[in-house]
Design an enzyme around this catalytic site. Structure first.
Site, PDB file in Angstrom:
ATOM      1  N   ASN A 186      -0.220  -7.463   4.012  1.00 21.98           N
ATOM      2  CA  ASN A 186       0.580  -8.580   4.610  1.00 21.98           C
ATOM      3  C   ASN A 186       2.001  -8.395   3.840  1.00 21.98           C
ATOM      4  O   ASN A 186       1.988  -8.912   2.571  1.00 21.98           O
ATOM      5  CB  ASN A 186      -0.090  -9.816   4.313  1.00 21.98           C
ATOM      6  CG  ASN A 186       0.671 -11.126   4.884  1.00 21.98           C
ATOM      7  OD1 ASN A 186       1.914 -11.024   4.941  1.00 21.98           O
ATOM      8  ND2 ASN A 186       0.088 -12.285   5.246  1.00 21.98           N
ATOM      9  N   ASP A 224      -6.951 -15.223  -1.588  1.00 27.48           N
ATOM     10  CA  ASP A 224      -7.363 -15.626  -0.207  1.00 27.48           C
ATOM     11  C   ASP A 224      -6.763 -16.974  -0.052  1.00 27.48           C
ATOM     12  O   ASP A 224      -6.818 -17.796  -0.800  1.00 27.48           O
ATOM     13  CB  ASP A 224      -8.666 -15.712  -0.196  1.00 27.48           C
ATOM     14  CG  ASP A 224      -9.024 -15.597   1.316  1.00 27.48           C
ATOM     15  OD1 ASP A 224      -8.457 -14.735   1.964  1.00 27.48           O
ATOM     16  OD2 ASP A 224     -10.067 -16.424   1.691  1.00 27.48           O
ATOM     17  N   PHE A 268       5.368 -17.604   7.302  1.00 29.74           N
ATOM     18  CA  PHE A 268       4.350 -16.819   8.252  1.00 29.74           C
ATOM     19  C   PHE A 268       3.229 -17.842   8.457  1.00 29.74           C
ATOM     20  O   PHE A 268       3.138 -19.012   7.865  1.00 29.74           O
ATOM     21  CB  PHE A 268       3.928 -15.500   7.502  1.00 29.74           C
ATOM     22  CG  PHE A 268       3.006 -15.643   6.455  1.00 29.74           C
ATOM     23  CD1 PHE A 268       3.668 -15.887   5.146  1.00 29.74           C
ATOM     24  CD2 PHE A 268       1.576 -15.773   6.310  1.00 29.74           C
ATOM     25  CE1 PHE A 268       2.936 -16.275   4.105  1.00 29.74           C
ATOM     26  CE2 PHE A 268       0.820 -15.935   5.078  1.00 29.74           C
ATOM     27  CZ  PHE A 268       1.535 -16.021   4.227  1.00 29.74           C
ATOM     28  N   TYR A 272       0.683 -20.566   9.252  1.00 27.36           N
ATOM     29  CA  TYR A 272       0.784 -21.966   9.642  1.00 27.36           C
ATOM     30  C   TYR A 272       2.249 -22.587   9.217  1.00 27.36           C
ATOM     31  O   TYR A 272       2.364 -23.861   9.160  1.00 27.36           O
ATOM     32  CB  TYR A 272      -0.248 -22.873   9.110  1.00 27.36           C
ATOM     33  CG  TYR A 272      -1.568 -22.547   9.701  1.00 27.36           C
ATOM     34  CD1 TYR A 272      -2.022 -22.804  10.974  1.00 27.36           C
ATOM     35  CD2 TYR A 272      -2.417 -21.513   9.109  1.00 27.36           C
ATOM     36  CE1 TYR A 272      -3.190 -22.478  11.521  1.00 27.36           C
ATOM     37  CE2 TYR A 272      -3.515 -21.129   9.757  1.00 27.36           C
ATOM     38  CZ  TYR A 272      -4.016 -21.517  10.776  1.00 27.36           C
ATOM     39  OH  TYR A 272      -5.084 -21.111  11.519  1.00 27.36           O
ATOM     40  N   ASP A 273       3.167 -21.840   8.608  1.00 25.78           N
ATOM     41  CA  ASP A 273       4.562 -22.433   8.137  1.00 25.78           C
ATOM     42  C   ASP A 273       5.399 -23.317   8.887  1.00 25.78           C
ATOM     43  O   ASP A 273       5.706 -24.508   8.628  1.00 25.78           O
ATOM     44  CB  ASP A 273       5.373 -21.182   7.649  1.00 25.78           C
ATOM     45  CG  ASP A 273       4.992 -20.822   6.166  1.00 25.78           C
ATOM     46  OD1 ASP A 273       4.113 -21.376   5.571  1.00 25.78           O
ATOM     47  OD2 ASP A 273       5.357 -19.767   5.766  1.00 25.78           O
ATOM     48  N   LYS A 332      10.430 -22.819  -0.622  1.00 32.47           N
ATOM     49  CA  LYS A 332       8.903 -22.369  -0.369  1.00 32.47           C
ATOM     50  C   LYS A 332       8.335 -21.851  -1.482  1.00 32.47           C
ATOM     51  O   LYS A 332       7.381 -22.368  -2.105  1.00 32.47           O
ATOM     52  CB  LYS A 332       8.685 -21.688   0.956  1.00 32.47           C
ATOM     53  CG  LYS A 332       7.007 -21.363   1.070  1.00 32.47           C
ATOM     54  CD  LYS A 332       6.877 -20.591   2.137  1.00 32.47           C
ATOM     55  CE  LYS A 332       5.283 -20.211   1.974  1.00 32.47           C
ATOM     56  NZ  LYS A 332       4.768 -19.141   2.839  1.00 32.47           N
ATOM     57  N   HIS A 388       1.516 -23.233  -2.536  1.00 30.56           N
ATOM     58  CA  HIS A 388       0.189 -23.002  -3.109  1.00 30.56           C
ATOM     59  C   HIS A 388      -0.067 -21.681  -3.890  1.00 30.56           C
ATOM     60  O   HIS A 388      -0.473 -21.588  -5.071  1.00 30.56           O
ATOM     61  CB  HIS A 388      -1.114 -22.973  -2.055  1.00 30.56           C
ATOM     62  CG  HIS A 388      -0.598 -22.098  -0.893  1.00 30.56           C
ATOM     63  ND1 HIS A 388       0.716 -22.085  -0.176  1.00 30.56           N
ATOM     64  CD2 HIS A 388      -1.447 -21.163  -0.081  1.00 30.56           C
ATOM     65  CE1 HIS A 388       0.796 -21.318   0.671  1.00 30.56           C
ATOM     66  NE2 HIS A 388      -0.509 -20.573   1.002  1.00 30.56           N
ATOM     67  N   ARG A 389       0.725 -20.531  -3.325  1.00 31.34           N
ATOM     68  CA  ARG A 389       0.621 -19.396  -4.088  1.00 31.34           C
ATOM     69  C   ARG A 389       1.483 -19.439  -5.310  1.00 31.34           C
ATOM     70  O   ARG A 389       1.016 -18.669  -6.308  1.00 31.34           O
ATOM     71  CB  ARG A 389       1.302 -18.094  -3.119  1.00 31.34           C
ATOM     72  CG  ARG A 389       0.288 -16.909  -3.049  1.00 31.34           C
ATOM     73  CD  ARG A 389       0.957 -16.011  -1.827  1.00 31.34           C
ATOM     74  NE  ARG A 389       1.454 -16.421  -1.032  1.00 31.34           N
ATOM     75  CZ  ARG A 389       0.963 -17.012  -0.020  1.00 31.34           C
ATOM     76  NH1 ARG A 389      -0.453 -17.048   0.211  1.00 31.34           N
ATOM     77  NH2 ARG A 389       1.688 -17.287   1.347  1.00 31.34           N
TER      78      ARG A 389
HETATM   79  P1  IMP Z   1      -5.080 -14.814   3.578  1.00 30.21           P
HETATM   80  O1  IMP Z   1      -6.694 -14.589   3.854  1.00 30.21           O
HETATM   81  O2  IMP Z   1      -4.759 -15.241   2.119  1.00 30.21           O
HETATM   82  O3  IMP Z   1      -4.222 -13.705   4.255  1.00 30.21           O
HETATM   83  O4  IMP Z   1      -4.541 -16.169   4.593  1.00 30.21           O
HETATM   84  C1  IMP Z   1      -5.348 -16.517   5.558  1.00 30.21           C
HETATM   85  C2  IMP Z   1      -4.443 -17.320   6.510  1.00 30.21           C
HETATM   86  O5  IMP Z   1      -4.014 -18.540   5.954  1.00 30.21           O
HETATM   87  C3  IMP Z   1      -3.203 -16.661   7.071  1.00 30.21           C
HETATM   88  O6  IMP Z   1      -3.400 -15.750   7.934  1.00 30.21           O
HETATM   89  C4  IMP Z   1      -2.444 -17.623   7.296  1.00 30.21           C
HETATM   90  O7  IMP Z   1      -2.811 -18.346   8.650  1.00 30.21           O
HETATM   91  C5  IMP Z   1      -2.694 -18.873   6.282  1.00 30.21           C
HETATM   92  N1  IMP Z   1      -1.816 -18.959   5.388  1.00 30.21           N
HETATM   93  C6  IMP Z   1      -1.889 -18.076   4.142  1.00 30.21           C
HETATM   94  N2  IMP Z   1      -0.890 -18.274   3.223  1.00 30.21           N
HETATM   95  C7  IMP Z   1      -0.038 -19.315   4.063  1.00 30.21           C
HETATM   96  C8  IMP Z   1       1.150 -19.740   3.972  1.00 30.21           C
HETATM   97  O8  IMP Z   1       1.819 -19.517   2.819  1.00 30.21           O
HETATM   98  N3  IMP Z   1       1.838 -20.248   4.817  1.00 30.21           N
HETATM   99  C9  IMP Z   1       1.189 -20.756   6.046  1.00 30.21           C
HETATM  100  N4  IMP Z   1      -0.119 -20.386   6.445  1.00 30.21           N
HETATM  101  C10 IMP Z   1      -0.527 -19.499   5.434  1.00 30.21           C
END
Ligand code: IMP
Length: 203
Positions: A10, A70, A150, A152-153, A173, A178-179
């Site tokens: 990603n 994740d 990206f 649900y932002d 942001k 969270h990240r």
């Molecule tokens: P991942 O498995 O960490 O890639 O995240 C799973 C899903 O959570 C992503 O495809 C997004 O739909 C959602 N997601 C993760 N991080 C974000 C963010 O920073 N903003 C909004 N949606 C997020």
């Protein structure tokens, strides 16, 4: 510069992590750069398991220090869903617009719009997994707003703000996400163990 492999394809996330860790002197490189193009099966039952699966996948192949993350959106009124299923909430292949529309359908008429974005980072270092967690609380908006970010932002508005993550400058942001919060813990750990951790350029 020292680099850490990031088990993700990603590009948004790779950039976010790079902008957070680069000032500390660590360069984040997606595992695609090392020729690992496979999609990693996220078969874990929770975020922590999925983070471990991704980091172990990369570590088993590259044999170098690597991280994964994740993340998921946990909505109170939906009992924590979509959670670990956030990416594929509306089915395969993952589609953010469909996910957002499905979520808004599920939230129709809901007064309680509280939600949190949560991340678990897994660091694989010398065959051991270390975990770091971060979350940010907010509200689900009534409709999508903004074109940045990206996932649900466009429908996630962090508490204390009137803009969604997709309406904010990415720097804002990244200062509260969270990240970012999970990464801060990772940074503290990396700093505390600097003399011991073998980062990849030192090999
Ligand atoms: P991942 O498995 O960490 O890639 O995240 C799973 C899903 O959570 C992503 O495809 C997004 O739909 C959602 N997601 C993760 N991080 C974000 C963010 O920073 N903003 C909004 N949606 C997020």
């Amino acid at each position: 510069m020292n680099h850490i492999w990031f088990a993700s394809h990603n590009t948004h996330k790779i950039q976010e992590l790079e902008s957070l860790l680069n000032p500390m002197g660590w360069n984040i490189r997606g595992i695609g750069e090392a020729g690992l193009q496979d999609e990693i099966d996220e078969t874990g039952l929770d975020l922590k398991e999925n983070a471990r699966i991704k980091a172990e996948f990369a570590f088993a192949r590259l044999k170098e220090t690597c991280i994964s993350d994740d993340s998921g959106l946990e909505v109170d009124a939906l009992n924590g869903r979509p959670g670990v299923h956030s990416a594929r909430f509306a089915g395969q292949p993952p589609d953010s617009t469909k996910n957002i529309n499905l979520l808004l359908d599920n939230m129709q008429g809901q007064v309680n719009r509280r939600a949190q974005l949560r991340t678990i980072i897994c660091l694989m270092w010398a065959n051991t997994a270390y975990f770091f967690e971060g979350s940010v609380a907010g509200q689900i908006t009534l409709e999508p707003r903004g074109a940045g970010g990206f996932g649900y932002d466009p429908i996630f508005m962090p508490n204390g703000y009137h803009e969604t993550f997709a309406e904010m400058p990415s720097e804002l942001k990244n200062s509260m996400s969270h990240r970012a919060r999970a990464v801060r813990q990772l940074i503290d750990f990396l700093k505390a163990n600097k003399s011991k951790i073998i980062l990849n350029s030192l090999k």
